[in-house]
Each structure stands twice: as C-alpha cells, then as structure tokens.
Design a protein around this motif. Structure first.
Motif, mmCIF file in Angstrom:
data_model
loop_
_atom_site.group_PDB
_atom_site.id
_atom_site.type_symbol
_atom_site.label_atom_id
_atom_site.label_comp_id
_atom_site.label_asym_id
_atom_site.label_seq_id
_atom_site.Cartn_x
_atom_site.Cartn_y
_atom_site.Cartn_z
ATOM 1 N N LYS A 84 26.417 28.803 -5.829
ATOM 2 C CA LYS A 84 26.147 27.557 -5.969
ATOM 3 C C LYS A 84 27.233 26.486 -5.321
ATOM 4 O O LYS A 84 27.113 25.272 -5.432
ATOM 5 C CB LYS A 84 26.179 27.031 -7.516
ATOM 6 C CG LYS A 84 24.664 27.892 -8.224
ATOM 7 C CD LYS A 84 23.778 27.469 -7.832
ATOM 8 C CE LYS A 84 22.454 27.884 -8.377
ATOM 9 N NZ LYS A 84 21.310 27.446 -8.146
ATOM 10 N N TYR A 85 28.242 26.713 -4.547
ATOM 11 C CA TYR A 85 29.139 26.081 -3.900
ATOM 12 C C TYR A 85 28.339 25.107 -2.755
ATOM 13 O O TYR A 85 27.432 25.475 -2.393
ATOM 14 C CB TYR A 85 30.192 26.803 -3.277
ATOM 15 C CG TYR A 85 31.265 27.289 -4.229
ATOM 16 C CD1 TYR A 85 31.395 27.360 -5.549
ATOM 17 C CD2 TYR A 85 32.486 28.023 -3.733
ATOM 18 C CE1 TYR A 85 32.471 27.560 -6.321
ATOM 19 C CE2 TYR A 85 33.333 28.711 -4.129
ATOM 20 C CZ TYR A 85 33.428 28.287 -5.748
ATOM 21 O OH TYR A 85 34.422 28.847 -6.403
ATOM 22 N N ASP A 86 28.999 23.828 -2.635
ATOM 23 C CA ASP A 86 28.515 23.233 -1.576
ATOM 24 C C ASP A 86 28.637 23.898 -0.047
ATOM 25 O O ASP A 86 29.700 24.638 -0.203
ATOM 26 C CB ASP A 86 29.182 21.840 -1.563
ATOM 27 C CG ASP A 86 28.584 20.964 -2.495
ATOM 28 O OD1 ASP A 86 27.492 20.965 -2.936
ATOM 29 O OD2 ASP A 86 29.325 19.978 -3.048
ATOM 30 N N ARG A 87 28.056 23.496 0.856
ATOM 31 C CA ARG A 87 28.139 24.106 2.098
ATOM 32 C C ARG A 87 29.284 23.587 2.630
ATOM 33 O O ARG A 87 29.946 22.321 2.250
ATOM 34 C CB ARG A 87 26.768 23.624 3.024
ATOM 35 C CG ARG A 87 27.171 24.190 4.399
ATOM 36 C CD ARG A 87 26.012 23.687 5.282
ATOM 37 N NE ARG A 87 24.757 24.380 4.778
ATOM 38 C CZ ARG A 87 23.665 24.104 5.435
ATOM 39 N NH1 ARG A 87 23.600 23.142 6.499
ATOM 40 N NH2 ARG A 87 22.484 24.635 5.179
ATOM 41 N N GLY A 88 30.230 24.552 3.277
ATOM 42 C CA GLY A 88 31.554 24.063 3.341
ATOM 43 C C GLY A 88 32.563 24.441 2.673
ATOM 44 O O GLY A 88 33.828 24.330 2.895
ATOM 45 N N LEU B 230 31.431 24.519 -11.831
ATOM 46 C CA LEU B 230 31.739 25.912 -11.385
ATOM 47 C C LEU B 230 33.299 26.100 -11.131
ATOM 48 O O LEU B 230 34.110 25.039 -10.614
ATOM 49 C CB LEU B 230 31.086 25.986 -10.030
ATOM 50 C CG LEU B 230 29.754 25.470 -9.811
ATOM 51 C CD1 LEU B 230 29.245 25.499 -8.581
ATOM 52 C CD2 LEU B 230 28.780 26.599 -10.604
ATOM 53 N N PRO B 231 33.736 27.334 -11.351
ATOM 54 C CA PRO B 231 35.372 27.458 -11.077
ATOM 55 C C PRO B 231 35.779 27.289 -9.529
ATOM 56 O O PRO B 231 34.599 27.358 -8.603
ATOM 57 C CB PRO B 231 35.462 28.893 -11.314
ATOM 58 C CG PRO B 231 34.323 29.250 -12.267
ATOM 59 C CD PRO B 231 33.089 28.355 -11.942
ATOM 60 N N PHE B 232 36.819 26.701 -9.292
ATOM 61 C CA PHE B 232 37.295 26.369 -7.889
ATOM 62 C C PHE B 232 37.284 27.909 -7.137
ATOM 63 O O PHE B 232 37.578 28.981 -7.829
ATOM 64 C CB PHE B 232 38.582 25.796 -7.911
ATOM 65 C CG PHE B 232 38.410 24.262 -8.053
ATOM 66 C CD1 PHE B 232 37.423 23.634 -8.133
ATOM 67 C CD2 PHE B 232 39.764 23.626 -8.080
ATOM 68 C CE1 PHE B 232 37.320 22.450 -8.096
ATOM 69 C CE2 PHE B 232 39.690 22.127 -7.920
ATOM 70 C CZ PHE B 232 38.518 21.408 -8.143
ATOM 71 N N PRO B 233 37.517 27.905 -5.915
ATOM 72 C CA PRO B 233 37.656 29.039 -5.043
ATOM 73 C C PRO B 233 38.658 29.831 -5.771
ATOM 74 O O PRO B 233 40.004 29.269 -5.999
ATOM 75 C CB PRO B 233 37.829 28.513 -3.946
ATOM 76 C CG PRO B 233 37.334 27.306 -3.378
ATOM 77 C CD PRO B 233 37.114 26.453 -4.899
ATOM 78 N N ASP B 234 38.914 31.123 -5.943
ATOM 79 C CA ASP B 234 39.761 32.001 -6.251
ATOM 80 C C ASP B 234 40.264 31.983 -7.755
ATOM 81 O O ASP B 234 41.194 32.368 -8.245
ATOM 82 C CB ASP B 234 41.171 31.736 -5.515
ATOM 83 C CG ASP B 234 40.938 31.868 -3.980
ATOM 84 O OD1 ASP B 234 40.248 33.001 -3.420
ATOM 85 O OD2 ASP B 234 41.411 31.246 -3.169
ATOM 86 N N VAL B 235 39.511 31.136 -8.484
ATOM 87 C CA VAL B 235 39.846 30.920 -10.069
ATOM 88 C C VAL B 235 38.509 32.291 -10.467
ATOM 89 O O VAL B 235 37.511 31.913 -10.417
ATOM 90 C CB VAL B 235 39.701 29.731 -10.521
ATOM 91 C CG1 VAL B 235 39.353 29.652 -12.151
ATOM 92 C CG2 VAL B 235 40.481 28.836 -10.021
ATOM 93 N N ASP B 236 38.931 33.110 -11.333
ATOM 94 C CA ASP B 236 38.348 34.082 -12.115
ATOM 95 C C ASP B 236 37.952 33.435 -13.499
ATOM 96 O O ASP B 236 39.270 32.886 -14.178
ATOM 97 C CB ASP B 236 39.025 35.298 -12.043
ATOM 98 C CG ASP B 236 38.972 36.148 -10.630
ATOM 99 O OD1 ASP B 236 37.692 36.113 -10.148
ATOM 100 O OD2 ASP B 236 39.682 36.565 -10.105
#
Length: 567
Positions: free
Chosen positions: A8-12, A387-393
């Motif tokens: 579900k992240y934005d493109r980019g 949503l969790p940020f990149p690299d967040v579990d």
C-alpha cells in the motif's frame, strides 16, 4: 508479522531503505550548507504584527554552529557530555542543537514551560553542566540552578537574530514589557552574542563523531510520572530522518519550505520539522508560539510553506479561526498529524481549506520519532495511523501474556522494531528491560491492524478503564463524541467510582457561539456507544489542560477529580 503493508506504499516509497547513511546527524547540515550556501535555511517569524521576519542562510547556520561548537569545547564539553537547550522555536535552538552534536555532546532539549521541579529533575538526571537559555526563562533557570550540576549558562535574547531595525523596535516596545530584558547576568554567565563573536574566527571543530555515538536524551513520560530519558544514537535519528524524507515522495532538495510551528524541543518537531528540513535543505519558517494562531496564519500567508507537520489541536484551531478567510493558506501541500488522534472532521475541513493532504501518523520518543503514517497520495483510512515506515516491523501482542501474537483485527499491545528505536532509558535498567524485549520495543499503546496493514491506535495501555468487567477505551469515546458538531475539544478518562471502581467522565469545550447541553451529549452517546461506554459524568469547560504539542493531560483532569473526592 509479514510486512503486508508495503503493498500500500505510495509509488516511489521503497520497501527498504537499507543501508542507511553511516554518518552523524549533523552531516546533513554540512551537506545543505555545501550544496545551497546562500539559500535561506531559517525564516524567523516572531509575531503576527509589529515585527517583520528575518532570515539566515544554510552557510550562516553551519558557520554559527561551528563557532558555538568551538566555544563549547573550550568550555569543557567532551564527547558524550550532556548539554541542555532551554528555548522555544528561535534560530538559536537550531544553531545550538547542531553545535552540541558537532562538539560531540548530547542534546538535552528542555520544555521552557516545565515547572521548576520538572526542570530540576531533568537537568540532574541528565547530568548537564552547560545550558543555553533564552532570556525570558533566565529567572526560572537561576531559581533551580543551585539544585543542579549546572556550571555554565549562556543566555540568548529572542531579538539576537531579528536584524538591527527589528531588534531596536523590539527593545523599545516589547523586551521589558514581555519579560525578555535582563539588567545584568549573574557572575560567570555569558551572553550568546559575546560568545559567538569571540569564536567567529575559530577553526572548525574536528571531534570525531560516529553513527554509533549518543546524540540525544529525549525525556518522555513527564505528564504521567517521573520523566525518563530515552537515549537516541546518531544512527537512530539519521534513520528516522531518511524514512520521513522517503515518505514525502514529492519533496525536492532545496525547493520546499516547512512551517516549524510545533516545538523543536519535542522529538516530533525535532525530527519531522527540523531534521527532515535540514536533510532536504527545505527552508524552515520558525514560529515560537503556535498557540498564537494569528501568528501561524500570518507565517503561512507570508512565507508560503508547502510542508506543515502539526498536531490535531493546531489544525483544528486554524479551521475554526474567525479570520481564516483573510489569509492565503493554499500553499500547504503535505502535513503529517501526530501526537493525538486526528478527528475525521478536522482532516476533511483542513484539506478543504488548504487543498493539501493531511495524513495521520504515529510515533514516540523511544523511536525518535515517526514509525507509521498514512500515504501521501494513496488511501488514508479514517481513524488509522497508517502504515509502518520502511524497515519497521510490527506485532500486536496479547494484553494477557505479553507474548502471544494476536490475529488480524484483534487488539493488543503494539510492539515494533526498526533502525530508529532507542538504545534504552538513561540510568533506568528496569524500565529499559520492560520496554525493550528480545529486540522489540513495547510501546504501551493498544492497537489493531487490518488485512491491508493499516494500524489503528485504540488507546494507551495505562489509560484503559476497566469498569463492570468491561475494557473501556477513552480514545474511542472521544472519537465518537467528537462527531457532535458543537464540540471543539473533548477528553475522556476513568475517574474513581465507589460502585464500579472506575467510571467514565468526559470534559467538553464547546465551539464559540454554539450551545450544547448534557442531555444532548448523553442522547448522542446512548445512540452511538455501547451501554457500558456511555459517560456517567459530563463537565463543560472553557479549555482543557494540554502539553505543548497538543496532547490533552488526562492525568491532570483525573487528579482534579481525585482532589474533589477527598475534599
């Protein structure tokens, strides 16, 4: 839990940003000064009328922080020493912050509105021996200094970066009247301008600071008990800055302007308003007092910020300002709302007023600062922190045993891990062990996650009320009752009850010019809440007690009730 949310992240926005730059946090400032030396780094908007704004370039900010770093080193600051900052959003805060890091020191940013008791505790706990303070708070600081380890005090005035003409006008009209004027410093204390002038020709500090060195003690929990110092390494702050920058997919180096109205001494403002701006070389418009909504509106109208990190109370105050139509606020493109739940009405109305995008997010001092956010361009789900940020579990863990992972949709405690998570609490081994378990940070927040990876905060674990055998979440009650059009602000909390042990009370602030009765609130509550959630007591007030970043102090309201019960 599998990272289902990355779909579900934005493109980019990448699923991972590893490896993160292995640099100290102040490397971002040095890079901005090298790439955009003559571009404005800071615009200072001290008041809505009477005093115009002034500015500093990236080169000036970098140079001034080098000069102050040299002065701090000369005054005994060694690697790992804690240095305190005691001021609001003025240029000197940013200069001091990066000077401390360049000197190898650890930043201890203190809320200027703390009580003397709270200031004393924080300074003593951190062991700070040097502090840089704005003159308005000098008297308060001196009253507690004998009870602390402070040896050196550097004093700055709000007018130091106003410019000569503006500064003169301030001296004549406001300095003494508003409490900024100091007739004479105590022996041994120094004026900021004298210190900077003395070190104007000093060589650039050469202290070797690495990504694994400590950068910050961020004190948290002061509103609910003894404040704890969350210890952040440079790599934690660098990682969260890079994560936040990646989320704002439209930000371009050297082309944006950020409204820095939320306090920089709070980790949310420190990272999302300041550090992100420095990394992106985005001009920061500093507003020292965001409670003055006219000043916020003037800053937006004059300086056209595109980025505006804030809190729900600030966005709500703008929405309801009687003179809003007089100001142009259409420059705002993207906002992250944090610190408290964002009501759908506030979001919708603010987006209509600005044409920008208001995204609810989530973070905490122990993971300085952001860990979740709704997408900038993608779906924003009502009531979700995103949503969790990149690299967040993330995990949702059973409230009963603190170990079992809960199924999708079920509530439990939110636990997370990621590159921004703190090292631990300063000098608090037990608290660190309770918060950091097997590599996971247990947040103390009750949450759930849906099938697409959107997270929802239900309430704080400690704020949950158990009445009549039912778990009651005050935040849910606030969210539902806020749908009543006449309500401007609301708080719900558990208060002592002789029969049920605890029961729910709500405190309500009604919008100006409107009326609302207890019967109307109860009627709405009975139709929209479970029977056990309907408040048993309602109090109308002119305002609610809040922190500087807009969090309602439920504890203060509950303490009032306890005092009434004892009277």
């Amino acid at each position: 839990m599998e990272r289902i949310w990355t779909a579900k992240y934005d493109r980019g926005v990448p699923a991972s940003l590893e490896p993160y730059p292995a640099v100290p946090l102040h490397a971002f400032l040095e890079q901005a000064a090298e790439r955009f030396p003559s571009q404005k780094a800071i615009i200072f908007q001290p008041s809505p009328q009477g005093f115009a704004s002034s500015s500093l370039t990236w080169k000036q900010v970098d140079d001034l922080s080098n000069h102050l770093a040299a002065a701090l080193i000369d005054r005994g600051v060694k690697k790992g020493d804690r240095v305190a900052i005691f001021m609001p959003n003025i240029p000197q805060f940013i200069i001091t912050y990066y000077a401390i890091l360049k000197a190898g020191g650890v930043v201890v940013a203190t809320n200027p509105l703390y009580s003397p008791r709270e200031i004393e505790h924080q300074l003593n706990d951190a062991g700070a021996e040097i502090i840089i303070v704005m003159s308005l708070f000098y008297k308060t600081l001196k009253s507690v200094q004998p009870k602390t380890k402070l040896k050196r005090v550097i004093v700055t005035s709000i007018k130091d970066y106003m410019g000569p003409i503006i500064g003169l006008l301030f001296s004549l009209a406001k300095e003494k009247k508003d409490g900024h004027k100091i007739d004479a410093l105590a022996e041994g204390d120094e004026w900021w301008k004298d210190v900077l002038a003395k070190y104007a020709a000093a060589p650039k500090p050469r202290v070797k600071v690495t990504a694994d060195d400590v950068a910050l003690f961020q004190y948290t929990g002061g509103t609910t008990g003894l404040a704890k110092g969350a210890v952040a390494l440079h790599r934690n702050l660098v990682a969260n800055t890079v994560q936040s920058r990646a989320w704002f997919v439209d930000v371009k180096d050297g082309q944006d302007t950020t409204l820095a109205a939320i306090p920089l001494f709070h980790v949310y403002g420190m990272v999302v308003a300041m550090s992100l701006s420095v990394q992106a070389a985005a001009t920061m418009v500093l507003v020292p007092n965001a409670r003055d909504i006219a000043n916020v509106l003037v800053a937006i109208h004059r300086h056209k910020p595109s980025l505006f990190p804030g809190v729900p109370t600030l966005y709500n105050a703008i929405n309801n300002h009687p003179d809003l139509a007089k100001y142009s606020i259409k420059s705002i493109r993207a906002c992250i709302s944090g610190s408290a739940p964002l009501m759908p009405e506030t979001k919708l109305k603010f987006e209509q007023n600005t044409g920008g995008r208001l995204m609810e997010g989530y973070g905490l001092s122990e993971a300085p600062t952001a860990t979740h956010c709704n997408p900038l361009h993608g779906e924003n789900r009502t009531g979700s922190i995103g949503l969790p940020f990149p690299d967040v579990d993330c995990r949702i863990v059973s409230l009963d045993d603190g170990v079992t992972d809960m199924p999708l949709g079920e509530v439990g405690e939110l636990a997370l891990r990621g590159p921004q998570v703190m090292k631990g609490y300063w000098n608090m081994t037990t608290e660190t062990q309770n918060a950091l378990r097997d590599g996971w940070l247990f947040t103390g927040d009750i949450a759930r996650v849906d099938k697409d990876g959107y997270f929802y905060i239900v309430d704080r674990k400690k704020d949950m009320v158990i009445a009549g055998g039912f778990n009651i979440y005050p935040t849910n009650i606030e969210r539902v009752l806020k749908e009543i059009p006449q309500i401007l602000d609301i708080a719900a909390a558990g208060v002592p009850d002789p029969y049920r042990g605890e029961t729910i009370k709500v405190w309500i602030v009604v919008k100006p010019g409107m009326t609302l009765t207890e019967a109307e609130v109860l009627d709405f509550a009975k139709k929209n809440l479970a029977k056990f959630e309907v408040p048993t007591s309602i109090e109308f007030r002119n305002e609610l007690p809040k922190t500087m970043v807009g969090k309602v102090l439920r504890r203060a309201l509950v303490d009032e009730e306890k005092k009434k019960a004892k009277a």
